[in-house]
Design an enzyme around this catalytic site. Structure first.
Site, PDB file in Angstrom:
ATOM      1  N   LYS A  19       0.862  -1.185   0.000  1.00  0.00           N
ATOM      2  CA  LYS A  19       0.000   0.000   0.000  1.00  0.00           C
ATOM      3  C   LYS A  19       0.895   1.230   0.000  1.00  0.00           C
ATOM      4  O   LYS A  19       1.575   1.520   0.976  1.00  0.00           O
ATOM      5  CB  LYS A  19      -0.926   0.008   1.219  1.00  0.00           C
ATOM      6  CG  LYS A  19      -1.971   1.111   1.156  1.00  0.00           C
ATOM      7  CD  LYS A  19      -2.892   1.073   2.352  1.00  0.00           C
ATOM      8  CE  LYS A  19      -4.078   2.014   2.166  1.00  0.00           C
ATOM      9  NZ  LYS A  19      -3.675   3.388   1.811  1.00  0.00           N
ATOM     10  N   ASP A  21       1.789   5.156   0.054  1.00  0.00           N
ATOM     11  CA  ASP A  21       1.238   6.339   0.729  1.00  0.00           C
ATOM     12  C   ASP A  21       1.301   7.517  -0.237  1.00  0.00           C
ATOM     13  O   ASP A  21       2.215   8.340  -0.186  1.00  0.00           O
ATOM     14  CB  ASP A  21       2.038   6.632   1.995  1.00  0.00           C
ATOM     15  CG  ASP A  21       1.374   7.694   2.848  1.00  0.00           C
ATOM     16  OD1 ASP A  21       0.199   8.012   2.592  1.00  0.00           O
ATOM     17  OD2 ASP A  21       2.031   8.191   3.779  1.00  0.00           O
ATOM     18  N   GLU A 164       3.233   1.988   4.663  1.00  0.00           N
ATOM     19  CA  GLU A 164       1.870   2.166   5.146  1.00  0.00           C
ATOM     20  C   GLU A 164       1.145   0.855   5.392  1.00  0.00           C
ATOM     21  O   GLU A 164       0.340   0.753   6.309  1.00  0.00           O
ATOM     22  CB  GLU A 164       1.071   3.025   4.164  1.00  0.00           C
ATOM     23  CG  GLU A 164      -0.298   3.399   4.689  1.00  0.00           C
ATOM     24  CD  GLU A 164      -1.060   4.322   3.762  1.00  0.00           C
ATOM     25  OE1 GLU A 164      -2.203   4.697   4.119  1.00  0.00           O
ATOM     26  OE2 GLU A 164      -0.543   4.655   2.691  1.00  0.00           O
TER      27      GLU A 164
END
Length: 302
Positions: A19, A21, A164
């Site tokens: 993921k 950011d 993240e």
């Protein structure tokens, strides 16, 4: 297509990605080399990121619509949302200058159209396969986001690296524009620490006579004389917990702020800095505020 927050799903049929950011970008490229980048809301941000024009080379004459995450990096090579914010809204010569001083990269993770045909109904694994067949590869300002089959291992790697988190996706899922679906699940690595409550801001609607968010900080010294302002936390409460907090904080109300900076709300109710709470958050922003804080519970009431 939007992900739903939740615990890490496991089992057959799931794939996992880092993921990033950053900010979502939908990239459209014509065979003639015309490139447009739009936000999830449809706003054109092409001129804000001139370095991403190099994606035309990756398209190699194909008409493409891609989904990806635009990311800026800090000096240690980690995604940094604060640095990305320095690029948002800036166009013209200033954008060109910042593209050299603070360049971005787009991590491409999906293919929505190919040469005039919609691929959105295809399973994700097929869409990814088409991207790989296009030999999309990597460039100075783009790469194809990697997929993994061990979500637990990837989550631990991202945690250790200070990233993240992870997005888990069903490999058979179609692409559903604008839909927040459980076929995509985002799992965040969160920091957790204790903070001192220095007041609250009344809520809205049914919370207008109660606590909407808590004003929090960290002690400036060991004497309990003041707090360094780190922001407010307004999520993670149950109704019962709000009632409990109001009961604990009401006797502590004081006329002046215990914080070292203006909290920016004239409706703030200040309290003696005695109640300690636990809060999860993503990171500290560049101006020292907590990003995405969430209340977890009372630690101490002195």
């Amino acid at each position: 297509m939007l992900a739903t927050a939740g615990p890490l799903p496991r089992g057959a049929g799931w794939i996992y990605e880092t993921k990033w950011d950053g900010a979502r970008g939908i990239v459209s490229i014509t065979p003639q080399g015309d490139l447009r980048i739009r936000t999830r809301a449809g706003n054109d941000i092409t001129q804000q990121f001139p370095e991403l024009a190099s994606l035309v080379d990756a398209a190699d004459g194909h008409a493409l619509v891609l989904d990806g995450e635009i990311v800026a990096f800090d000096a240690d090579g980690k995604p940094n949302f604060n640095r990305l914010q320095g690029r948002l809204g800036v166009t013209g010569s200033a954008a060109v200058l910042r593209s050299h001083d603070n360049p971005v990269l787009i991590a491409v993770f999906d293919l929505l159209h190919l040469d005039g045909f919609s691929t959105r109904r295809l399973p994700l694994e097929n869409r990814r396969s088409l991207l790989q067949q296009l030999d999309f590869g990597s460039g100075a300002h783009w790469h194809l986001s990697a997929v993994h089959d061990d979500g637990d291992a990837l989550l631990e790697i991202t945690r250790q690296a200070g990233l993240e988190g992870v997005v888990a996706k069903r490999s058979d899922s179609p692409y559903l524009p604008g839909v927040r679906t459980k076929a995509w699940v985002k799992v965040r690595n969160m920091n957790q620490d204790t903070f001192v409550v220095g007041g609250w801001v009344p809520g809205e609607g049914r919370r207008q006579d109660s606590i909407g968010s808590l004003l929090i900080g960290v002690p400036l010294d060991d004497t309990g004389g003041g707090l360094q302002w780190v922001g407010r936390v307004g999520t993670g409460f149950t109704d019962a917990e709000i009632v409990k907090l109001r009961g604990l904080l009401s006797p502590l109300v004081r006329p002046t702020s215990p914080f070292d900076a203006d909290v920016g709300d004239r409706n703030a109710v200040f309290t003696e800095p005695r109640l300690v709470i636990s809060v999860t958050y993503l990171e500290y922003t560049g101006d020292g505020m907590l990003r995405a804080p969430s209340y977890k519970g009372i630690v101490e009431n002195t």
